[in-house]
Design a protein around this motif. Structure first.
Motif, PDB file in Angstrom:
ATOM      1  N   GLY A   9     126.966 103.154 150.167  1.00  0.00           N
ATOM      2  CA  GLY A   9     126.462 101.906 149.624  1.00  0.00           C
ATOM      3  C   GLY A   9     127.566 100.872 149.679  1.00  0.00           C
ATOM      4  N   TRP A  10     127.194  99.629 149.960  1.00  0.00           N
ATOM      5  CA  TRP A  10     128.220  98.586 150.090  1.00  0.00           C
ATOM      6  C   TRP A  10     127.600  97.227 149.811  1.00  0.00           C
ATOM      7  CZ3 TRP A  10     129.689  94.816 154.065  1.00  0.00           C
ATOM      8  CH2 TRP A  10     131.010  94.344 153.909  1.00  0.00           C
ATOM      9  N   ALA A  11     128.352  96.403 149.089  1.00  0.00           N
ATOM     10  CA  ALA A  11     127.900  95.049 148.770  1.00  0.00           C
ATOM     11  C   ALA A  11     128.965  94.050 149.185  1.00  0.00           C
ATOM     12  CB  ALA A  11     127.607  94.919 147.280  1.00  0.00           C
ATOM     13  N   GLN A  12     128.532  92.839 149.493  1.00  0.00           N
ATOM     14  CA  GLN A  12     129.455  91.764 149.858  1.00  0.00           C
ATOM     15  C   GLN A  12     129.059  90.503 149.105  1.00  0.00           C
ATOM     16  OE1 GLN A  12     129.393  90.307 153.973  1.00  0.00           O
ATOM     17  NE2 GLN A  12     131.621  90.424 153.994  1.00  0.00           N
ATOM     18  N   LYS A  13     130.022  89.957 148.370  1.00  0.00           N
ATOM     19  CA  LYS A  13     129.789  88.752 147.566  1.00  0.00           C
ATOM     20  C   LYS A  13     128.574  88.918 146.653  1.00  0.00           C
ATOM     21  CE  LYS A  13     131.914  85.654 150.965  1.00  0.00           C
ATOM     22  NZ  LYS A  13     131.738  84.474 151.853  1.00  0.00           N
ATOM     23  N   GLY A  14     128.483  90.095 146.066  1.00  0.00           N
ATOM     24  CA  GLY A  14     127.422  90.363 145.113  1.00  0.00           C
ATOM     25  C   GLY A  14     126.086  90.736 145.719  1.00  0.00           C
ATOM     26  N   LYS A  15     125.982  90.711 147.047  1.00  0.00           N
ATOM     27  CA  LYS A  15     124.726  91.057 147.709  1.00  0.00           C
ATOM     28  C   LYS A  15     124.816  92.471 148.264  1.00  0.00           C
ATOM     29  CE  LYS A  15     121.615  89.792 151.487  1.00  0.00           C
ATOM     30  NZ  LYS A  15     121.392  88.897 152.656  1.00  0.00           N
ATOM     31  N   LYS A  16     123.845  93.291 147.922  1.00  0.00           N
ATOM     32  CA  LYS A  16     123.815  94.668 148.407  1.00  0.00           C
ATOM     33  C   LYS A  16     123.458  94.670 149.888  1.00  0.00           C
ATOM     34  CE  LYS A  16     123.999  99.102 147.149  1.00  0.00           C
ATOM     35  NZ  LYS A  16     125.150  99.728 146.489  1.00  0.00           N
ATOM     36  N   ILE A  17     124.346  95.230 150.713  1.00  0.00           N
ATOM     37  CA  ILE A  17     124.146  95.240 152.160  1.00  0.00           C
ATOM     38  C   ILE A  17     123.623  96.587 152.643  1.00  0.00           C
ATOM     39  CG2 ILE A  17     125.242  94.867 154.399  1.00  0.00           C
ATOM     40  CD1 ILE A  17     125.180  92.375 152.659  1.00  0.00           C
ATOM     41  N   LEU A  18     124.180  97.680 152.103  1.00  0.00           N
ATOM     42  CA  LEU A  18     123.783  99.025 152.519  1.00  0.00           C
ATOM     43  C   LEU A  18     123.393  99.855 151.304  1.00  0.00           C
ATOM     44  CD1 LEU A  18     126.612  99.738 155.120  1.00  0.00           C
ATOM     45  CD2 LEU A  18     124.214  99.263 155.648  1.00  0.00           C
ATOM     46  N   HIS A  19     122.366 100.687 151.482  1.00  0.00           N
ATOM     47  CA  HIS A  19     121.847 101.500 150.386  1.00  0.00           C
ATOM     48  C   HIS A  19     121.770 102.965 150.810  1.00  0.00           C
ATOM     49  CE1 HIS A  19     120.151  97.767 148.474  1.00  0.00           C
ATOM     50  NE2 HIS A  19     120.041  97.403 149.740  1.00  0.00           N
ATOM     51  N   ASP A  20     122.608 103.810 150.255  1.00  0.00           N
ATOM     52  CA  ASP A  20     122.465 105.266 150.364  1.00  0.00           C
ATOM     53  C   ASP A  20     122.264 105.743 151.808  1.00  0.00           C
ATOM     54  OD1 ASP A  20     122.384 107.842 149.317  1.00  0.00           O
ATOM     55  OD2 ASP A  20     120.202 107.819 149.098  1.00  0.00           O
ATOM     56  N   VAL A  21     123.194 105.367 152.690  1.00  0.00           N
ATOM     57  CA  VAL A  21     123.104 105.738 154.108  1.00  0.00           C
ATOM     58  C   VAL A  21     123.890 107.019 154.357  1.00  0.00           C
ATOM     59  CG1 VAL A  21     123.640 105.051 156.472  1.00  0.00           C
ATOM     60  CG2 VAL A  21     122.812 103.344 154.828  1.00  0.00           C
ATOM     61  N   SER A  22     123.250 107.989 154.981  1.00  0.00           N
ATOM     62  CA  SER A  22     123.901 109.259 155.309  1.00  0.00           C
ATOM     63  C   SER A  22     123.596 109.625 156.754  1.00  0.00           C
ATOM     64  CB  SER A  22     123.413 110.389 154.392  1.00  0.00           C
ATOM     65  OG  SER A  22     123.733 110.134 153.037  1.00  0.00           O
ATOM     66  N   GLY A  23     124.583 110.195 157.432  1.00  0.00           N
ATOM     67  CA  GLY A  23     124.377 110.644 158.805  1.00  0.00           C
ATOM     68  C   GLY A  23     125.642 111.274 159.345  1.00  0.00           C
ATOM     69  N   GLU A  24     125.521 111.909 160.502  1.00  0.00           N
ATOM     70  CA  GLU A  24     126.654 112.614 161.106  1.00  0.00           C
ATOM     71  C   GLU A  24     126.780 112.231 162.572  1.00  0.00           C
ATOM     72  OE1 GLU A  24     128.447 117.185 161.451  1.00  0.00           O
ATOM     73  OE2 GLU A  24     126.401 116.829 160.736  1.00  0.00           O
ATOM     74  N   LEU A  25     128.031 112.029 163.003  1.00  0.00           N
ATOM     75  CA  LEU A  25     128.337 111.715 164.397  1.00  0.00           C
ATOM     76  C   LEU A  25     129.287 112.783 164.919  1.00  0.00           C
ATOM     77  CD1 LEU A  25     128.270 109.828 166.874  1.00  0.00           C
ATOM     78  CD2 LEU A  25     130.147 108.532 165.826  1.00  0.00           C
ATOM     79  N   ALA A  26     128.814 113.576 165.868  1.00  0.00           N
ATOM     80  CA  ALA A  26     129.603 114.687 166.398  1.00  0.00           C
ATOM     81  C   ALA A  26     130.187 114.330 167.759  1.00  0.00           C
ATOM     82  CB  ALA A  26     128.725 115.930 166.523  1.00  0.00           C
ATOM     83  N   PRO A  27     131.313 114.951 168.138  1.00  0.00           N
ATOM     84  CA  PRO A  27     131.844 114.755 169.490  1.00  0.00           C
ATOM     85  C   PRO A  27     130.792 115.085 170.542  1.00  0.00           C
ATOM     86  CG  PRO A  27     133.451 115.891 168.119  1.00  0.00           C
ATOM     87  CD  PRO A  27     132.180 115.828 167.321  1.00  0.00           C
ATOM     88  N   GLY A  28     130.837 114.352 171.647  1.00  0.00           N
ATOM     89  CA  GLY A  28     129.851 114.562 172.693  1.00  0.00           C
ATOM     90  C   GLY A  28     128.511 113.936 172.389  1.00  0.00           C
ATOM     91  N   THR A  29     128.517 112.888 171.543  1.00  0.00           N
ATOM     92  CA  THR A  29     127.276 112.209 171.158  1.00  0.00           C
ATOM     93  C   THR A  29     127.405 110.712 171.386  1.00  0.00           C
ATOM     94  OG1 THR A  29     126.840 113.850 169.431  1.00  0.00           O
ATOM     95  CG2 THR A  29     125.636 111.773 169.291  1.00  0.00           C
TER      96      THR A  29
END
Length: 253
Positions: A9-29
């Protein structure tokens, strides 16, 4: 070995930009991050690359929190191409590409990275005299130089590209995606923010779809990029949606 994002989760200047993001990036992708304007794609890429710390959640690389890596250690493992590169001084192309090296760069390595993207003939040109597309090709060579030791050693590395197709003509767009595909085949993990769904469908192994700061779909390109996505996420009217669906069908053949 992988890059793992959990509950970001991430906010900028009081505005929520990202909400509960999950994922995986593996080599060879080769991962394509897609979504409408303002969905949070660049912000997510920035967090994955360690450019910012999330307000909530974590990013880890090979089981170690990204925030615990030293700047030098992280620079050896990943390179980042941002949307904006402001250079106001009269550097040559050689100078700009050399900025990607963690050590003193030699001309052979600089030319090698430029040649990856058919830009070796630009090496002695003034960077500020180049067209937008030529500058983008030079910047891509710069980030490749940063990871050249990993490439030579056959070690996995991570490449984060924010809209790398900007300013490139059609020929160089396909050339870049083919280059990323070849790096993927050599064990690189690549995350790429991209607006061209046809190229994402053709080249990406995995696709993450962001909408209003939330990860609303992820999976293989063929399963994720479809007419339903065009309707529900991009809200395309019926006729443009049919045109895009036809293009995606052609890309799948």
């Amino acid at each position: 070995m992988s890059l793992l994002a959990e509950g970001l989760g991430w906010a900028q200047k009081g505005k929520k930009i990202l909400h509960d993001v999950s994922g995986e990036l593996a080599p060879g992708t080769l991962l394509a991050i897609v979504g409408p304007n303002g969905a949070g794609k660049s912000s997510l890429l920035h967090l994955l690359a360690g450019g910012e710390q999330p307000d909530t959640g974590t990013v880890s690389l090979d089981g170690q929190l990204l925030s615990t890596y030293s700047a030098a250690s992280l620079a050896r493992r990943r390179a980042v191409l941002t949307q904006e590169q402001s250079l106001l001084f009269p550097f040559t192309v050689r100078d700009v590409v050399a900025m990607g090296s963690l050590l003193a760069a030699n001309d052979e390595d600089i030319e090698h990275c430029l040649q990856y993207f058919s830009a070796a003939e630009l090496i002695n040109r003034q960077y500020l005299s180049l067209s937008g597309g030529e500058r983008q090709r030079v910047q891509i060579a710069r980030v490749l130089l940063q990871l050249l030791p990993s490439l030579k050693a056959g070690d996995p590395a991570y490449l984060f590209l924010d809209e790398p197709l900007n300013a490139l003509d059609l020929n160089h767009q396909f050339a870049l995606m083919a280059l990323l595909e070849s790096l993927r085949d050599r064990g690189f993990a690549i995350a790429c923010v991209i607006h061209d769904l046809v190229l994402a469908h053709r080249f990406a192994d995995q696709v993450w779809v962001l909408s209003n700061g939330r990860l609303v779909a992820q999976g293989g390109a063929a399963a994720v990029i479809n007419e339903r996505l065009l309707d529900e996420v991009f809200m395309l009217p019926a006729q443009p949606r049919k045109v895009m669906a036809s293009l995606l069908d052609c890309a799948a053949r």
